[in-house]
Design a protein around this motif. Structure first.
Motif, mmCIF file in Angstrom:
data_model
loop_
_atom_site.group_PDB
_atom_site.id
_atom_site.type_symbol
_atom_site.label_atom_id
_atom_site.label_comp_id
_atom_site.label_asym_id
_atom_site.label_seq_id
_atom_site.Cartn_x
_atom_site.Cartn_y
_atom_site.Cartn_z
ATOM 1 N N GLU A 2 -7.373 -37.725 21.632
ATOM 2 C CA GLU A 2 -6.662 -38.599 22.565
ATOM 3 C C GLU A 2 -5.757 -39.546 21.783
ATOM 4 N N MET A 52 -1.498 -36.825 29.601
ATOM 5 C CA MET A 52 -2.668 -37.639 29.334
ATOM 6 C C MET A 52 -2.749 -37.840 27.824
ATOM 7 N N GLN A 104 -0.836 -37.242 37.077
ATOM 8 C CA GLN A 104 -1.835 -36.788 36.116
ATOM 9 C C GLN A 104 -3.045 -37.721 36.006
ATOM 10 N N LYS A 105 -2.801 -38.997 35.917
ATOM 11 C CA LYS A 105 -3.916 -39.927 35.722
ATOM 12 C C LYS A 105 -4.877 -39.884 36.906
ATOM 13 N N HIS A 143 -7.023 -36.695 36.678
ATOM 14 C CA HIS A 143 -8.002 -36.695 35.600
ATOM 15 C C HIS A 143 -9.125 -37.699 35.794
#
Length: 144
Positions: free
Chosen positions: A21, A52, A119-120, A123
């Motif tokens: 990440e 991400m 996306q956030k 996820h």
């Protein structure tokens, strides 16, 4: 027919090496802006880029003079070089070797666009690897 016409929308997903990440809010805009400019330079108009910390999504029109693998190779190589050259993170940055690319029909463009944009939100329910595995299964690839 005396002319050739193509309009191929491509959705590409690729991950950071070992799914580390590394792409946080402090660098994601710089990275996405760089990728956008690279795609424009390659003759691939961009609809959206987002991701991400461990992966990215891009929706663009394929330049008919270039293969998808050449486009992705150029984008991944130049963007990792950009991150390292600009020292946007403390450690050496690299992308994983693979990627997934899917064609997108005109009728699905808005759905894919909003999926990438949000996306956030997606996820919160599943991690990047589960998302990737779902795409592979949905498109009848691999044995997952």
């Amino acid at each position: 027919m005396s002319q050739s016409f193509t309009k191929l929308w491509i959705h590409v997903i690729w991950a950071t090496k070992n799914r580390q990440e590394l792409i946080d809010y402090s660098i994601d805009k710089k990275l996405y802006d760089f990728i956008h400019e690279e795609l424009i330079h390659l003759g691939c108009p961009v609809r959206i880029i987002n991701g991400m910390p461990d992966h990215g999504h891009v929706l663009f029109l394929q330049n008919p003079q270039k293969t998808i693998s050449d486009i992705v190779k150029q984008i991944k190589g130049s963007s990792s070089h950009f991150i390292n050259r600009e020292e946007l993170i403390l450690e050496k940055f690299a992308w994983q070797t693979g990627y997934a690319a899917f064609s997108v029909s005109e009728s699905q463009l808005d759905i894919v666009y909003h999926y990438i944009k949000n996306q956030k939100k997606h996820h919160l329910k599943k991690n990047g690897q589960d998302e990737f595995d779902e795409f592979v299964k949905l498109h009848g690839l691999g044995n997952k």
